[in-house]
Design an enzyme around this catalytic site. Structure first.
Site, PDB file in Angstrom:
ATOM      1  N   ASN A 163      35.549 -19.176  79.749  1.00 30.36           N
ATOM      2  CA  ASN A 163      36.626 -18.281  80.174  1.00 30.36           C
ATOM      3  C   ASN A 163      37.204 -17.583  78.952  1.00 30.36           C
ATOM      4  O   ASN A 163      37.474 -18.226  77.935  1.00 30.36           O
ATOM      5  CB  ASN A 163      37.720 -19.069  80.899  1.00 30.36           C
ATOM      6  CG  ASN A 163      37.198 -19.748  82.143  1.00 30.36           C
ATOM      7  OD1 ASN A 163      36.476 -19.133  82.923  1.00 30.36           O
ATOM      8  ND2 ASN A 163      37.536 -21.011  82.338  1.00 30.36           N
ATOM      9  N   ILE A 202      39.683 -31.711  74.364  1.00 27.24           N
ATOM     10  CA  ILE A 202      40.472 -30.628  73.775  1.00 27.24           C
ATOM     11  C   ILE A 202      41.008 -29.687  74.851  1.00 27.24           C
ATOM     12  O   ILE A 202      42.079 -29.086  74.687  1.00 27.24           O
ATOM     13  CB  ILE A 202      39.651 -29.859  72.708  1.00 27.24           C
ATOM     14  CG1 ILE A 202      40.532 -28.841  71.967  1.00 27.24           C
ATOM     15  CG2 ILE A 202      38.435 -29.177  73.312  1.00 27.24           C
ATOM     16  CD1 ILE A 202      41.721 -29.424  71.243  1.00 27.24           C
ATOM     17  N   ASP A 203      40.298 -29.564  75.982  1.00 24.31           N
ATOM     18  CA  ASP A 203      40.804 -28.728  77.074  1.00 24.31           C
ATOM     19  C   ASP A 203      42.088 -29.315  77.655  1.00 24.31           C
ATOM     20  O   ASP A 203      43.047 -28.593  77.954  1.00 24.31           O
ATOM     21  CB  ASP A 203      39.741 -28.539  78.161  1.00 24.31           C
ATOM     22  CG  ASP A 203      39.126 -29.846  78.644  1.00 24.31           C
ATOM     23  OD1 ASP A 203      39.261 -30.892  77.961  1.00 24.31           O
ATOM     24  OD2 ASP A 203      38.487 -29.828  79.714  1.00 24.31           O
TER      25      ASP A 203
END
EC number: 2.7.1.33
Length: 209
Positions: A12, A73-74
């Site tokens: 994204n 990390i997201d």
């Protein structure tokens, strides 16, 4: 400023205020001369990204107060702008993280809605079905499609409700808007992860040069 959040199925992008998505094959062909600030959870792309000189990995710059081992990390980026609340990222998996006074108290993971469908179809061909997104959670189902839908949506709803107590709820991810509709005071923010990335860049302005 071009930001990129790379997952296992898609990448994204946020280009200033323009949001777009590429699948992984398209992403591998993607060319751009400007700096691209990214986070990545896709193990298969790590080497590829290291060889892209204009791709800047933001992961090392996140300082996040948690004792959770192996927090993606997201999930860190999604929680990074939240001081108090519960963050629900509903994608191929649904992650629920609890934040209090900017401290991560912990979290848990469920299959994403599409993966519940796959699980049911593996159990029996008779359980292969679309979900009824209008199913009532206040009445016991009377047919298989509704029974499957109720089992998934009510299960997710009760787990989130129990985790939230009286905290604010922040939803993001592909199914985030749908799940947010079950809660009275939920906030759906498609760009929540990107807000965390922008905050990191603001804290480290040297990254821009």
């Amino acid at each position: 400023m071009l930001l990129c959040d790379i997952g296992n199925s898609n990448a994204n992008f946020l280009d200033d205020n323009k949001y777009f998505t590429l699948n992984i094959d398209q992403f591998l062909e993607f060319k751009n001369e400007q700096k691209i600030f990214y986070i990545n959870v896709n193990e298969h792309l790590k080497e590829h990204l290291k060889n892209q000189k204009n791709f800047i990995n933001l992961e090392p710059y996140f300082l996040f107060d948690t004792i959770y081992q192996g927090l993606g990390i997201d999930r860190i980026a999604a929680c990074y702008t939240i001081e108090d609340g519960v963050v629900v990222d509903a994608g191929s998996a649904i992650t629920i993280d609890i934040i209090s006074n900017s401290i991560h108290l912990g979290g848990f993971i469920l299959p994403g809605i599409a993966n519940y469908k796959k699980i049911y179809s593996h159990i029996s061909p008779r359980l292969k079905s679309e979900f009824n997104t209008q199913v009532s959670l206040d009445a016991f189902p009377q047919k298989t499609m509704d029974a499957l839908s109720y089992g998934v949506f009510k299960g997710i709803y009760l787990l989130i409700k129990d985790a939230a107590q009286n905290k604010k709820l922040y939803f993001t991810g592909g199914d985030g808007q749908f799940l947010a509709n079950y809660f009275d005071h939920a906030i759906y923010d498609k760009l929540l992860i990107f807000r965390g990335m922008k905050k990191i860049i603001k804290e480290n302005p040297n990254l821009l040069y």
